[in-house]
Design an enzyme around this catalytic site. Sequence first.
Site, short mmCIF file in Angstrom:
data_model
loop_
_atom_site.label_atom_id
_atom_site.label_comp_id
_atom_site.label_asym_id
_atom_site.label_seq_id
_atom_site.Cartn_x
_atom_site.Cartn_y
_atom_site.Cartn_z
N LYS A 183 0.86 -1.18 0.00
CA LYS A 183 0.00 0.00 0.00
C LYS A 183 0.89 1.23 0.00
CE LYS A 183 -1.10 2.48 2.87
NZ LYS A 183 -0.59 3.88 3.16
N THR A 194 10.03 1.34 2.16
CA THR A 194 9.00 2.29 1.77
C THR A 194 7.62 1.80 2.09
OG1 THR A 194 8.10 3.56 -0.04
CG2 THR A 194 8.88 1.38 -0.56
#
EC number: 2.3.1.35
Length: 409
Positions: A183, A194
């Site tokens: 996501k 990330t």
Amino acid sequence: MIANISPLAPSYTPELPAIDGITLRTVCAGYKNWQRNDLSLFLFQPNTVVAGLTTQSACPSPEVEWCRAAIKKGKARALVVNAGNSNAFTGHKGREAVAAITARVADHLKCALHEVFVSSTGVIGVPLPIKTACDGLEKAFSAEDVNWEHMANAIMTTDTFAKMSRQDITIQGKSVKMVGIIKGSGMIAPDMATMLGYIFTDAAVAPELLQKMLTKANKKSFSCITVDSDTSTSDTVLAFATAAAGNPILSSEEDKDADKLQEAVTAICLDLAQQVVRDGEGASKFISVSVNGAVSDESAHIIAMSIANSPLVKTAMAGEDANWGRVVMAVGKAGQPAERDLLSIRFGGIEVAAKGMVVPNYDEAPVAAHLKGKEIDISVDIGLGKGQAQVWTCDLTHGYISINADYRS
């Protein structure tokens, strides 16, 4: 989740296979006033190994701190993902929430606390409500099993589409499956990791080798994307391997077919990373930035990220404006060796500037035609060496402002 799907979304959704040794559950805990699943529970068979990377933000969430410590043990039995509340910057209350979640799951599975992993995503500064989380876990313990698409949807926040990927390989005669979900849409400027990304495989691999593979893959994928230059407090990428495929355990990069597993991990990470860029908040163009001729690969990467992170470059692309002067600016401010009179710039393969000035008889028409498309290529040659790098970003539009100005409301 945002109602309108990004115009850059993939045209197809991959069908993800079940992976032996993994059970998937998701429920509505109710972290916000909504009727959607926001708590996801991944259950792993005993002896599942784990590797991971976390944000380099100086203000990490309690979940990130927990995962950093637990990864060192190399074993996993469960992963809990909460959507709608990042639980970051919440002091002792945030840490208590993570402790309560891990304790409840560990008690249910009769496993060690360090075998339970937790991630949360959403607004910063609001403690995760412990009762809501624990009540949600109770529902998840008895919920029906679901598929990967349900899980990919449940971990979303401002995402407009579920992000999934798969790889199928053969290791020493055994079929091995690999699945990835992620996501992320805004607050994307990774450093070591990330967003919230998860990779799952039935391969038999030592945790130390899986960690090496994930680190290598990250350098070619998650560390090469940016949406808005903002590094999240919650960034986490975790990889889990159940060993259910039955291949001889891989413990060294020199082992037969270890290279196949590395290639699969890298391919999934790159696919997921680029999907995040394609879902950049308000994005209308996917931009590839290539830098060649730098003094080193590291220098090329820094220059490429300077271009990709430049609001002036990104808004020019949104406006379909071939303003190559902004690329010159971004190269110059990167703090890396560059020689003005050796620099050349191309848009869509068309040279627009070289040797310190616009090219003779420059015709902007074909460049303008390229910029009207959804896929933009910017290429820069520094002219000093052999260093090269490629990164990916998106344009910066009014949509980004609207999404983030109204985020909490």
